[in-house]
Structures are given as structure tokens and as C-alpha cells.
Design a protein around this motif. Structure first.
Motif, PDB file in Angstrom:
ATOM      1  N   LEU A   1       0.825  -1.209   0.000  1.00 19.15           N
ATOM      2  CA  LEU A   1       0.000   0.000   0.000  1.00 19.15           C
ATOM      3  C   LEU A   1       0.849   1.244   0.000  1.00 19.15           C
ATOM      4  CD1 LEU A   1      -2.781  -1.013   2.557  1.00 19.15           C
ATOM      5  CD2 LEU A   1      -3.002  -0.794   0.090  1.00 19.15           C
ATOM      6  N   TRP A   2       1.978   1.180   0.717  1.00 19.18           N
ATOM      7  CA  TRP A   2       2.819   2.362   0.780  1.00 19.18           C
ATOM      8  C   TRP A   2       3.517   2.648  -0.533  1.00 19.18           C
ATOM      9  CZ3 TRP A   2       5.743   1.341   6.037  1.00 19.18           C
ATOM     10  CH2 TRP A   2       4.826   1.462   7.083  1.00 19.18           C
ATOM     11  N   THR A   3       3.881   1.601  -1.264  1.00 15.99           N
ATOM     12  CA  THR A   3       4.766   1.806  -2.401  1.00 15.99           C
ATOM     13  C   THR A   3       4.135   1.525  -3.745  1.00 15.99           C
ATOM     14  OG1 THR A   3       5.602  -0.455  -2.204  1.00 15.99           O
ATOM     15  CG2 THR A   3       6.780   1.226  -0.984  1.00 15.99           C
TER      16      THR A   3
ATOM     17  N   ARG B   1       0.750  21.892  14.675  1.00 15.27           N
ATOM     18  CA  ARG B   1       1.138  20.513  14.416  1.00 15.27           C
ATOM     19  C   ARG B   1       2.177  20.473  13.306  1.00 15.27           C
ATOM     20  NH1 ARG B   1      -2.385  15.522  11.768  1.00 15.27           N
ATOM     21  NH2 ARG B   1      -0.711  14.018  11.868  1.00 15.27           N
ATOM     22  N   SER B   2       3.209  19.697  13.513  1.00 15.31           N
ATOM     23  CA  SER B   2       4.228  19.469  12.485  1.00 15.31           C
ATOM     24  C   SER B   2       4.881  18.147  12.808  1.00 15.31           C
ATOM     25  CB  SER B   2       5.264  20.595  12.480  1.00 15.31           C
ATOM     26  OG  SER B   2       6.269  20.348  11.514  1.00 15.31           O
ATOM     27  N   ASP B   3       4.489  17.101  12.096  1.00 16.23           N
ATOM     28  CA  ASP B   3       4.927  15.760  12.454  1.00 16.23           C
ATOM     29  C   ASP B   3       5.575  14.993  11.310  1.00 16.23           C
ATOM     30  OD1 ASP B   3       2.784  15.272  10.823  1.00 16.23           O
ATOM     31  OD2 ASP B   3       1.479  14.441  12.377  1.00 16.23           O
ATOM     32  N   GLY B   4       5.932  15.697  10.252  1.00 19.03           N
ATOM     33  CA  GLY B   4       6.543  15.018   9.116  1.00 19.03           C
ATOM     34  C   GLY B   4       5.560  14.594   8.059  1.00 19.03           C
ATOM     35  N   PHE B   5       4.269  14.635   8.370  1.00 17.19           N
ATOM     36  CA  PHE B   5       3.237  14.291   7.394  1.00 17.19           C
ATOM     37  C   PHE B   5       2.394  15.507   7.022  1.00 17.19           C
ATOM     38  CE2 PHE B   5       4.234  10.327   9.556  1.00 17.19           C
ATOM     39  CZ  PHE B   5       4.499   9.509   8.475  1.00 17.19           C
ATOM     40  N   VAL B   6       2.067  16.324   8.019  1.00 15.70           N
ATOM     41  CA  VAL B   6       1.340  17.555   7.758  1.00 15.70           C
ATOM     42  C   VAL B   6       1.874  18.651   8.663  1.00 15.70           C
ATOM     43  CG1 VAL B   6      -0.811  16.383   7.106  1.00 15.70           C
ATOM     44  CG2 VAL B   6      -0.490  17.146   9.474  1.00 15.70           C
ATOM     45  N   VAL B   7       1.659  19.887   8.245  1.00 13.91           N
ATOM     46  CA  VAL B   7       1.828  21.071   9.088  1.00 13.91           C
ATOM     47  C   VAL B   7       0.448  21.691   9.190  1.00 13.91           C
ATOM     48  CG1 VAL B   7       2.857  23.361   9.279  1.00 13.91           C
ATOM     49  CG2 VAL B   7       4.229  21.450   8.411  1.00 13.91           C
ATOM     50  N   GLN B   8       0.001  21.952  10.407  1.00 18.19           N
ATOM     51  CA  GLN B   8      -1.382  22.381  10.601  1.00 18.19           C
ATOM     52  C   GLN B   8      -1.490  23.579  11.533  1.00 18.19           C
ATOM     53  OE1 GLN B   8      -4.119  19.244  11.590  1.00 18.19           O
ATOM     54  NE2 GLN B   8      -5.591  20.644  12.497  1.00 18.19           N
ATOM     55  N   THR B   9      -2.494  24.405  11.277  1.00 17.51           N
ATOM     56  CA  THR B   9      -2.783  25.557  12.121  1.00 17.51           C
ATOM     57  C   THR B   9      -4.269  25.893  11.983  1.00 17.51           C
ATOM     58  OG1 THR B   9      -2.081  27.816  12.688  1.00 17.51           O
ATOM     59  CG2 THR B   9      -2.264  27.283  10.340  1.00 17.51           C
ATOM     60  N   GLY B  10      -4.680  26.988  12.638  1.00 19.29           N
ATOM     61  CA  GLY B  10      -6.066  27.442  12.513  1.00 19.29           C
ATOM     62  C   GLY B  10      -6.904  27.288  13.766  1.00 19.29           C
TER      63      GLY B  10
ATOM     64  N   PHE C   1      -4.367  15.553  -3.902  1.00 22.77           N
ATOM     65  CA  PHE C   1      -3.309  15.720  -2.909  1.00 22.77           C
ATOM     66  C   PHE C   1      -2.053  15.021  -3.422  1.00 22.77           C
ATOM     67  CE2 PHE C   1      -6.962  16.453  -0.079  1.00 22.77           C
ATOM     68  CZ  PHE C   1      -6.501  17.511   0.691  1.00 22.77           C
ATOM     69  N   SER C   2      -1.428  15.578  -4.427  1.00 22.04           N
ATOM     70  CA  SER C   2      -0.239  14.939  -5.008  1.00 22.04           C
ATOM     71  C   SER C   2       0.911  15.916  -5.148  1.00 22.04           C
ATOM     72  CB  SER C   2      -0.576  14.321  -6.376  1.00 22.04           C
ATOM     73  OG  SER C   2      -0.966  15.311  -7.296  1.00 22.04           O
ATOM     74  N   SER C   3       0.905  16.966  -4.333  1.00 20.26           N
ATOM     75  CA  SER C   3       1.987  17.942  -4.378  1.00 20.26           C
ATOM     76  C   SER C   3       2.427  18.268  -2.959  1.00 20.26           C
ATOM     77  CB  SER C   3       1.524  19.222  -5.082  1.00 20.26           C
ATOM     78  OG  SER C   3       2.512  20.233  -4.991  1.00 20.26           O
ATOM     79  N   TYR C   4       3.708  18.431  -2.770  1.00 14.35           N
ATOM     80  CA  TYR C   4       4.224  18.862  -1.482  1.00 14.35           C
ATOM     81  C   TYR C   4       3.703  20.272  -1.218  1.00 14.35           C
ATOM     82  CZ  TYR C   4       7.646  19.308   2.302  1.00 14.35           C
ATOM     83  OH  TYR C   4       8.257  19.452   3.528  1.00 14.35           O
TER      84      TYR C   4
ATOM     85  N   LEU D   1       2.673  17.260   3.562  1.00 14.96           N
ATOM     86  CA  LEU D   1       4.068  17.064   3.181  1.00 14.96           C
ATOM     87  C   LEU D   1       4.122  15.826   2.300  1.00 14.96           C
ATOM     88  CD1 LEU D   1       5.726  17.848   6.633  1.00 14.96           C
ATOM     89  CD2 LEU D   1       4.924  19.407   4.844  1.00 14.96           C
ATOM     90  N   PHE D   2       3.697  16.003   1.077  1.00 16.98           N
ATOM     91  CA  PHE D   2       3.469  14.890   0.150  1.00 16.98           C
ATOM     92  C   PHE D   2       4.716  14.050  -0.036  1.00 16.98           C
ATOM     93  CE2 PHE D   2       3.686  13.136  -4.165  1.00 16.98           C
ATOM     94  CZ  PHE D   2       2.556  12.332  -4.159  1.00 16.98           C
ATOM     95  N   ASP D   3       4.533  12.751   0.018  1.00 17.75           N
ATOM     96  CA  ASP D   3       5.577  11.781  -0.293  1.00 17.75           C
ATOM     97  C   ASP D   3       4.943  10.696  -1.142  1.00 17.75           C
ATOM     98  OD1 ASP D   3       6.980   9.052   0.381  1.00 17.75           O
ATOM     99  OD2 ASP D   3       8.452  10.620   0.801  1.00 17.75           O
ATOM    100  N   SER D   4       5.517  10.433  -2.299  1.00 24.17           N
ATOM    101  CA  SER D   4       4.880   9.524  -3.253  1.00 24.17           C
ATOM    102  C   SER D   4       4.781   8.091  -2.736  1.00 24.17           C
ATOM    103  CB  SER D   4       5.624   9.535  -4.594  1.00 24.17           C
ATOM    104  OG  SER D   4       6.980   9.170  -4.409  1.00 24.17           O
ATOM    105  N   ASP D   5       5.608   7.723  -1.736  1.00 30.39           N
ATOM    106  CA  ASP D   5       5.522   6.382  -1.176  1.00 30.39           C
ATOM    107  C   ASP D   5       4.467   6.300  -0.067  1.00 30.39           C
ATOM    108  OD1 ASP D   5       7.406   5.308  -2.835  1.00 30.39           O
ATOM    109  OD2 ASP D   5       9.073   5.627  -1.460  1.00 30.39           O
ATOM    110  N   LEU D   6       4.476   7.273   0.837  1.00 35.02           N
ATOM    111  CA  LEU D   6       3.560   7.220   1.973  1.00 35.02           C
ATOM    112  C   LEU D   6       2.180   7.768   1.655  1.00 35.02           C
ATOM    113  CD1 LEU D   6       5.908   8.233   4.931  1.00 35.02           C
ATOM    114  CD2 LEU D   6       5.103   5.962   4.300  1.00 35.02           C
TER     115      LEU D   6
END
Length: 470
Positions: A75-77, A321-330, A389-392, A415-420
Motif C-alpha cells: 500500500l505504501w509503495t 502541528r508538524s509531524d513530518g506528514f502535515v503542518v497544521q494551524t487554525g 493531494f499529489s503535491s508537497y 508534506l506529500f511523499d509519493s511512497d507514503l
């Protein structure tokens, strides 16, 4: 309150895990007056019967999925396949533009097995236009960029030859789609003028050894010139949007701000301790990002965001929030978990008076977005959204996991990553609205941490396209 991140696995989907939301935005729970609208769908045009999801079955399915490490790896790859040509738009008799029906493997995001990660390209494909010649031109011009970056010089020259042939032989077919043909003719001439220097620098790069300074200099020059041609291409395609075009939105949401077109927003962030942002050794006192907010694909979501930017809502707000997958605020300080304002009659208010907005999803091939339900709830899982959702730096609207109408002011940058988070195989497309992309400064997201502060957010272009409730 913010997203609760579970596991990288939940960023991916298949027939087993597709119905599960990857994030659980901890935003206001709906009041009793609007609870229960989860299964009610409102379309911009033809309403259809909705489909509910049995979450107990979903949870069982996820447990089954988690039992297999090999499945998780797949699923990841798993590669995603795309066919850009299927994204060509077509006119509907009532002058509403709809793009052709496409599955997730036929998204607007590229060709072959390559995923299109370029936000400006995705924005061009997201325009409601109907001209196959300009889409063919776009494919060749964008391919030049990819070939230059990978030093496929001969292929880049071949793409340039095809692009030059299109502008020389099919100009009239392109200008016929423009609001002002004369403006488009000038843009096309500007592209032609740049193609000569681009060919010269590409040819020069072939005369030097691989890895030499001379080769790098020639390729850098090619890259800069190609970028200028792409900006002309964007201007050309924007001229093809029909005069007065507005994405149809049901009257139910007329009491919410709506963005009729696109706007540009600039944000400046700083670290609270005065330290610089460090991007691979390059230090900057502040992080500056430019975002294009798309009211064609998400008029209500984009309108809500631009309205809050103009109100100064995000100024001096922390990143939460900043955890390597998303950066969030609001999420503002205090008991309210969103923007407190006049509520919409359609979806009501949050428990602390937060103005809520409906979930808004625009599937490729539809005349307009549908509301208050996910793509899975509609039985349309696997179909492509207009903006994927396919762009960093893709921008998404946060909400409570199981309540589609719970979004208020919280949003995230993916924080888009084509594998994850593979395009067409993640659980964001069709479950959270993508309403824009970072087009400049996205690298700063790599070093934006919790506690960093948005010093300012302002609309620099397109403010006049925001329509306030009457």
C-alpha cells in the motif's frame, strides 16, 4: 484541537482501508441542530441518493489490514498510473464546464506511471477550460522541464520541437477559446520568442561533458527559460476560462463566503526564539510562502479561507502541528476551536459558536462539487478529484473524522511523499477538500515546527473574487 495522527498506513487506501479517514481533526463537534447531516448529500446540480458507511465494518477491515506487514508495504509503495489526456475538459450545454470522468489512475496529474508533483501544473489542469490543443501544448512544455532536470537533453529538444509545431500550426484553434483572442496571440508570440533561446541553451548543453560546469550552466539557463514559457502557458490557459464562469454552488450555502475564481495568499512565518529557518544549510530569518487558493475547485472552502485571511484571523497564530506528514494551524486560543462568526443556516454552528462549513468535494467529470459527504460515502471511491493531494504543500481543510460538516478554520499543508501518500491511493482525495497549493516557498515547510508563528497572512491578488453573503 488538532488532527490525531494514527499511522503511516492510514495515509494509504485500498479496497480494504479506503473508507477510513487518515486524520481525525479535533475540531468542533456539531451541535444537535446539525448532527445527522453526514448522510445527506447536496450537489451543485443533480442530487442523488446517498450511501452510508457502516463504521463497525470499517474498523474490522482496518484490523484485518493491519495484520499484514506485506500488505502495508504494498500500500505504501504501489505505483499510481495517470493519463493526463483524460483530464481534458468539455462544455456542457448550460455553459457549466466539466472535466471528463476519470478514475484515480487517470488523474490530471501526469502520464504513464509518473506522479505529477508540480503544483502549478496541477492548477493548470484544474482550470475549467475546453481546448485540447493547449492541453497537448502543456504536456510537451512540462515534459521539457522534467527532461532538463534529468539531463535527457535529446528528449527535451524533441518536446520543444513538438511544442513549437503546436504554437506555429494551431494558434488559431487555441485563440478561438480565449476571452480576448488578441491577448492570447500576444502570449503565444511571447512563447515563440522564448523557444529560440531555449533551443540554443539545450543544444549547447549537448556539446559538453556530463557533469561539467559548462553543461550545468547551459541546463540552468534552459530551466530558467522553460519556466518563463510555463508562466506564459498559465496566462494563456487562464484566458480560456469562459467569461463570467462561476463554479455552481447550491443556494443552501449562499450565507457563506465564496471565492469565484482564484486568489493568491502570502504568509510570513518566524520562529519564536528568533532562530533562522534552516533548509539544507540555507538560513533565512523568516519563512515566506505564496499559495494559490482555488475557488474553481472549492468555492466554499476557498472562500472561507480567503475571508479569514482578510479578517486577519491567522495573523500571529501558532503552528499547532508538524509531524513530518502535515503542518497544521487554525485553532485559535481560548475555548473556541475555530472561527466564531455568523453560522450558516445549512450546517449550523459549533458548540462554542464556531462558523462551520460543509465538506466540499469536486470529482473530475462532475459539473460542480458535492457537499456534506465523502467520496466513499457516495460509492465513488477511486475516482479522481479536480485538485488531488499529489503535491508537497497541497492545502487541505481539517475536520472531525466522522462529521463532514465540522470544519471551521483549521487547515493543513500536506508534506506529500509519493511512497507514503501516493496520489490516487491515499485517504485524503475525496475525503478532505484540497483548495490550493504552495507555489513558492514550499521548502520552508520542512523546517516549520510547532510553536512557529504566522506573522502575517494577506491576499495579494484576487481579493475582488471573494463574494460575501448578501
Amino acid at each position: 484541537m488538532r488532527f490525531h495522527f494514527l499511522s503511516p498506513l492510514f495515509l494509504c487506501s485500498s479496497s480494504i482501508v479506503a473508507p477510513v479517514a487518515s486524520f481525525a481533526p479535533r475540531v468542533p463537534a456539531p451541535t444537535a441542530s446539525n448532527h445527522g447531516r453526514t448522510s445527506s448529500q447536496i450537489y451543485a446540480k443533480n442530487p442523488t441518493e446517498t450511501h452510508s458507511v457502516d463504521h463497525s465494518k470499517t474498523i474490522d477491515s482496518v484490523k484485518n489490514a493491519l495484520s499484514g506487514v506485506a500488505l502495508a508495504t504494498v500500500l505504501w509503495t504501489a505505483p499510481a498510473s495517470f493519463a493526463g489526456a483524460t483530464h481534458f475538459s468539455s462544455f456542457i450545454n448550460d455553459q457549466v464546464v466539466a472535466s471528463s470522468v476519470a478514475s484515480a489512475k487517470e488523474m490530471a496529474s501526469g502520464t504513464g506511471s509518473r506522479v505529477n508533483k508540480d503544483p502549478e501544473s496541477l492548477l493548470r489542469y484544474g482550470l475549467p477550460i475546453n481546448n485540447k490543443e493547449v492541453r497537448e501544448l502543456q504536456k510537451n512544455i512540462e515534459s521539457i522541464r522534467l527532461n532538463v532536470s534529468s539531463k535527457r537533453k535529446t528528449s527535451a529538444l524533441d518536446d520543444l520541437k513538438k511544442a513549437r509545431s503546436i504554437v506555429n500550426t494551431k494558434e488559431s484553434k487555441m485563440t478561438s477559446s480565449c476571452r480576448d483572442p488578441n491577448v492570447c496571440s500576444s502570449i503565444i508570440q511571447s512563447m515563440k520568442d522564448k523557444m529560440g533561446p531555449l533551443e540554443e541553451s539545450l543544444q549547447a548543453s549537448t556539446n559538453y561533458m556530463n557533469g561539467s560546469d559548462q553543461e550545468r550552466e547551459a541546463l540552468d539557463k534552459s530551466y530558467v527559460t522553460q519556466d518563463k514559457i510555463q508562466k506564459d502557458l498559465t496566462a494563456l490557459e487562464e484566458q480560456m476560462v469562459p467569461a463570467g464562469y462561476v463554479t455552481p454552488v447550491p443556494s443552501d450555502y449562499n450565507d457563506l463566503p465564496q471565492l469565484q475564481g482564484r486568489a493568491t495568499v502570502e504568509m510570513v512565518l518566524k520562529k519564536p526564539n528568533g532562530e533562522p529557518f534552516d533548509i539544507e544549510g540555507t538560513l533565512s530569518k523568516e519563512a515566506k510562502m505564496t499559495m494559490v487558493i482555488d475557488g474553481y475547485a472549492a468555492p466554499v472552502t476557498a472562500g472561507n479561507f480567503v475571508d479569514l485571511v482578510q479578517k486577519g484571523f491567522y495573523n500571529n497564530m501558532d503552528i499547532q502541528r508538524s509531524d513530518g506528514f502535515v503542518v497544521q494551524t487554525g485553532d485559535p486560543k481560548g475555548e473556541a476551536e475555530g472561527y466564531v462568526g455568523t453560522p450558516s443556516k445549512a450546517v449550523g454552528a459549533g458548540k462554542h459558536g464556531e462558523r462551520l462549513i460543509p465538506l466540499e468535494i469536486f470529482v473530475t467529470g462532475d459539473k460542480g462539487p458535492f457537499y456534506e459527504t465523502t467520496i466513499e460515502d457516495e460509492g465513488r471511491g477511486g475516482q479522481a478529484t479536480v485538485l488531488p493531494f499529489s503535491s508537497y504543500g497541497a492545502m487541505g481543510w481539517a475536520r472531525e473524522e466522522y462529521e463532514p460538516n465540522s470544519g471551521s478554520s483549521q487547515f493543513f499543508w500536506l508534506l506529500f511523499d509519493s511512497d507514503l501518500t501516493p496520489a490516487g491511493k491515499n485517504v485524503l482525495d475525496g475525503r478532505y477538500p484540497c483548495f490550493g497549493y504552495v507555489v513558492e516557498g514550499a521548502d520552508f515547510l520542512r523546517d516549520i515546527k510547532e510553536g512557529d508563528v504566522i506573522v502575517s497572512a494577506k491576499v495579494t491578488d484576487g481579493a475582488e473574487k471573494l463574494v460575501q453573503p448578501k
